[in-house]
Write an enzyme that holds these catalytic residues in place. Sequence first.
Site, short mmCIF file in Angstrom:
data_model
loop_
_atom_site.label_atom_id
_atom_site.label_comp_id
_atom_site.label_asym_id
_atom_site.label_seq_id
_atom_site.Cartn_x
_atom_site.Cartn_y
_atom_site.Cartn_z
N GLU A 33 -137.66 7.27 -10.67
CA GLU A 33 -137.29 7.66 -9.31
C GLU A 33 -135.75 7.78 -9.22
OE1 GLU A 33 -138.82 5.02 -6.40
OE2 GLU A 33 -138.41 6.40 -4.74
N ARG A 64 -146.75 -5.70 -21.66
CA ARG A 64 -148.07 -6.20 -21.28
C ARG A 64 -149.19 -5.35 -21.89
NH1 ARG A 64 -147.60 -6.07 -15.18
NH2 ARG A 64 -145.45 -5.41 -15.43
O1 LIG Z 1 -146.91 3.76 -14.08
P1 LIG Z 1 -145.48 3.29 -14.05
O2 LIG Z 1 -144.82 3.48 -12.72
O3 LIG Z 1 -144.67 3.87 -15.17
O4 LIG Z 1 -145.50 1.70 -14.22
C1 LIG Z 1 -146.38 1.01 -15.06
C2 LIG Z 1 -145.64 0.22 -16.10
O5 LIG Z 1 -144.87 -0.81 -15.45
C3 LIG Z 1 -145.20 -2.08 -16.02
O6 LIG Z 1 -144.39 -2.37 -17.10
P2 LIG Z 1 -142.93 -3.01 -16.97
O7 LIG Z 1 -141.91 -1.92 -17.05
O8 LIG Z 1 -142.90 -3.90 -15.77
O9 LIG Z 1 -142.79 -3.83 -18.32
P3 LIG Z 1 -143.56 -5.08 -18.97
O10 LIG Z 1 -144.92 -4.61 -19.41
O11 LIG Z 1 -142.71 -5.42 -20.13
O12 LIG Z 1 -143.66 -6.20 -17.93
C4 LIG Z 1 -146.63 -1.91 -16.50
O13 LIG Z 1 -146.96 -2.84 -17.52
C5 LIG Z 1 -146.63 -0.48 -17.01
O14 LIG Z 1 -146.17 -0.40 -18.36
N1 LIG Z 2 -147.33 -3.45 -8.52
C1 LIG Z 2 -147.28 -3.75 -9.82
N2 LIG Z 2 -147.85 -4.90 -10.28
C2 LIG Z 2 -147.81 -5.21 -11.60
N3 LIG Z 2 -147.20 -4.44 -12.52
C3 LIG Z 2 -146.62 -3.29 -12.11
N4 LIG Z 2 -145.97 -2.31 -12.79
C4 LIG Z 2 -145.59 -1.37 -11.91
N5 LIG Z 2 -145.98 -1.70 -10.66
C5 LIG Z 2 -146.64 -2.90 -10.76
#
Ligand SMILES: O=P(O)(O)OC[C@H]1O[C@H](OP(=O)(O)OP(=O)(O)O)[C@H](O)[C@@H]1O
Ligand SMILES: Nc1ncnc2[nH]cnc12
Length: 171
Positions: free
Chosen positions: A95, A58
Amino acid sequence: MDLKDHIREISDFPKPGILFYDISTLLAHADAWQVTMGRMAKAARAYQPDVIAGIESRGFLVAAPLALKLGCGFIMVRKRGKLPGGTVKHTYQLEYGEDTVEIQDNAIEPGQRVIVVDDLLATGGTFGASVELLRKVGAEVCAAACIIELGFLKGRDKIDVPVHALMTYDQ
Ligand SMILES: O=P(O)(O)OC[C@H]1O[C@H](OP(=O)(O)OP(=O)(O)O)[C@H](O)[C@@H]1O
Ligand SMILES: Nc1ncnc2[nH]cnc12
């Protein structure tokens, strides 16, 4: 414009107990997305970056138009095993277990000023690891920027550069 009006909140995704902040509705609204990118550009421009680094997946949606707006190059921080050619990896603790981010070893020239961009800051693990990875390839990481910060998770404490978020949720 209150950009929070364009974020959809979905309970129990992807797991029970998680409130998911969905940016799809923001992306789909032309005016709200223009305003979002304008605000991101205003925050980022102050750092005079050479390069914008987007975090898969994203984060790419935010970082690529931001780079275009600022006249910067765009580079990808990807999950393990997706990038061709020589790469550098950084493994970080979750975690439970661990995860790895990866970048092409020629993605930047040493000393280039980089802003790292994602859609959302939660625990800060992904941003923190991406900053370390960019430093491994010689970047001067000058800031981190995202649309949404989950303030109650205190993720910004794991990031040792200034963090800019367009909106914060406190629970
Ligand atoms: O601060 P954190 O706890 O590390 O989490 C944040 C990350 O989690 C989500 O990505 P996700 O792993 O869901 O992947 P995506 O962007 O491919 O949906 C979001 O887009 C961040 O990259
Ligand atoms: N609560 C949340 N909503 C959307 N993206 C996320 N990535 C990690 N935590 C999330």
